[in-house]
Enzyme design. Sequence first.
Site, PDB file in Angstrom:
ATOM      1  N   SER A   1      -1.621 -61.828  74.085  1.00 47.59           N
ATOM      2  CA  SER A   1      -2.670 -61.198  74.881  1.00 47.59           C
ATOM      3  C   SER A   1      -2.056 -60.241  75.901  1.00 47.59           C
ATOM      4  O   SER A   1      -0.851 -60.266  76.158  1.00 47.59           O
ATOM      5  CB  SER A   1      -3.479 -62.260  75.615  1.00 47.59           C
ATOM      6  OG  SER A   1      -2.710 -62.778  76.689  1.00 47.59           O
ATOM      7  N   LYS A   2      -2.912 -59.411  76.466  1.00 44.99           N
ATOM      8  CA  LYS A   2      -2.462 -58.468  77.479  1.00 44.99           C
ATOM      9  C   LYS A   2      -1.881 -59.220  78.675  1.00 44.99           C
ATOM     10  O   LYS A   2      -0.933 -58.775  79.297  1.00 44.99           O
ATOM     11  CB  LYS A   2      -3.640 -57.593  77.903  1.00 44.99           C
ATOM     12  CG  LYS A   2      -3.331 -56.704  79.091  1.00 44.99           C
ATOM     13  CD  LYS A   2      -4.377 -55.630  79.242  1.00 44.99           C
ATOM     14  CE  LYS A   2      -4.626 -55.262  80.688  1.00 44.99           C
ATOM     15  NZ  LYS A   2      -3.430 -55.044  81.494  1.00 44.99           N
ATOM     16  N   ARG A   3      -2.483 -60.383  78.956  1.00 48.29           N
ATOM     17  CA  ARG A   3      -1.987 -61.161  80.103  1.00 48.29           C
ATOM     18  C   ARG A   3      -0.541 -61.613  79.920  1.00 48.29           C
ATOM     19  O   ARG A   3       0.224 -61.670  80.888  1.00 48.29           O
ATOM     20  CB  ARG A   3      -2.894 -62.363  80.348  1.00 48.29           C
ATOM     21  CG  ARG A   3      -4.106 -61.974  81.182  1.00 48.29           C
ATOM     22  CD  ARG A   3      -4.981 -63.150  81.497  1.00 48.29           C
ATOM     23  NE  ARG A   3      -4.274 -64.288  82.042  1.00 48.29           N
ATOM     24  CZ  ARG A   3      -4.673 -65.557  81.884  1.00 48.29           C
ATOM     25  NH1 ARG A   3      -5.760 -65.813  81.190  1.00 48.29           N
ATOM     26  NH2 ARG A   3      -3.997 -66.543  82.416  1.00 48.29           N
TER      27      ARG A   3
ATOM     28  N   ASP B   1       1.541 -58.709  80.888  1.00 49.87           N
ATOM     29  CA  ASP B   1       1.547 -58.504  82.343  1.00 49.87           C
ATOM     30  C   ASP B   1       2.449 -59.526  83.031  1.00 49.87           C
ATOM     31  O   ASP B   1       3.207 -59.207  83.938  1.00 49.87           O
ATOM     32  CB  ASP B   1       0.123 -58.613  82.903  1.00 49.87           C
ATOM     33  CG  ASP B   1      -0.736 -57.424  82.476  1.00 49.87           C
ATOM     34  OD1 ASP B   1      -0.144 -56.420  82.014  1.00 49.87           O
ATOM     35  OD2 ASP B   1      -1.963 -57.505  82.586  1.00 49.87           O
TER      36      ASP B   1
END
Length: 512
Positions: free
Chosen positions: A263-265, A268
């Site tokens: 996921s993008k998280r 990040d």
Amino acid sequence: MERRVRVRFAPSPTGPLHIGGVRTALYNYLFARQHGGDMILRIEDTDSQRFVPGAEDYINEALAWLGIGIDEGVREGGNYGPYKQSERRDIYREHVQMLLDAGKAYYAFDTPEELEAKRKEMANFQYDARTRLSMRNSLTLPADEVKAMIDRGEKYVVRFKIEPDRDVEVIDLIRGKVTINSSILDDKVLYKRADDLPTYHLANIVDDHLMEVTHVIRGEEWLPSAPLHVLLYEAFGWADTMPQFVHLPLLLKPDGAGKGKLSKRDGDKLGFPVFPLEWHDPETGAVSMGYRERGYLPQAVVNFLALLGWNSGDDQEIMTMDELIAKFSFEHCSKSGAKFDYKKGAWFNHEYLLREDDATLAQLFKPVLEANGVKPEEFGDDFITRTVALVKGRVSFVSELWDQGKFFYAAPTSYAEKDIKKRWSAEMPAIMEELIGVLEGIADFTSKPSEDIVLAWIAEKGYHLGNVMNAFRLTVVGECKGPHMFDVTELIGKEETIARIRRGIAEIKPIA
Ligand code: GLU
């Protein structure tokens, strides 16, 4: 007769293209090129509520950056257009009518409230062969009433009439045969009168058929839709030209981020991009990092992505696009998810930097120099290229060339304390003075001749080679690391070398 290979990448422009989508595009491209076939880019924008401005341009730009060529598409044109689904409404309407006429689909008038009530009344309610006759649709209402309702402009959807209790086989080139019973499927909505648009399923099948797609290569998340797609092909009478299905393994979280889908998280949190290019969210203004802006070379990203879910079968890791095209095969694709090893991405970038030609890297390095207050034109392309050649072995990204090579562009302004402690003894200033004299006497200041003269002087004086050379380096570089010392002095020149030693003598104080 063998059909010409035609594949399509069919993203929905609902945001920035995810790195998993890029891999899907890449595998389609590799397969198409390997077979001398066609690569189609189809924009699936039938879900108007999820449309995001800029997403389509982003897709085009990302694929172009990575060298994933498109043969037919909105920009490229082609004989099977339009290539944007929102421009194909007439085609879908006509095909929905074909299914209605053949009794393979029906009108349904149930309101959202009625459907909700049914769900409350029946646990696990599903609109299907068991329940459809208790609903408000063209199977239960008299024909004249149905016609009157349609003429009045009442909202309706068209549903696919799935025959229950049939084993539906999906042949997948990675997974083999997957069989499911049609009774578990619901009568999927194919068309919505309210927005005069088909749903994904109908549009996708009609377009794949009309565009003569031979292989549907897409992410694993679409596998559950495949039995429905098989049934749609059959309902239209197109079973004999049904494409081959290929569902690619999921991209999974990297080590240290737990289990499940990338996921993008995760990106990040661990500091790596999950998008090919930087994305500026048009609504929130939030910026998501991209591989391009992070300093990745496109060939490195392609190579890295190619190996997420596929292997060459012979342990070769570094492969050009042409090699990937030659070697790619579904037999060497894995069924299980591929862990997104982002550190491996940096390794690939390092490998590609090493292989990249120095003059090209020098051009990429110029903006970094500028950002650090250096005017590239004061040094010239040849100088920059030579500095890049000396330090590129130590970096994974072009931006890191600055840290490794800033001393080529400016004298050090400070000196590493731990190196002073170790190498700058009380007698060092005097030895460095002597070194200045030796360097002044060197006529040919290129690397090898200077090295020979300096080493001969050290030997003759009986000095400690490591101590003298490291002190010398400390004055020129600011710390005791970097490329071969005499390659450095050759590049910065005699005058600058001597000036730096003088400055070192004046500024470095022994630390007890
Ligand atoms: N529009 C779908 C997507 O966004 C396409 C799925 C498919 O390739 O069939 O991924």
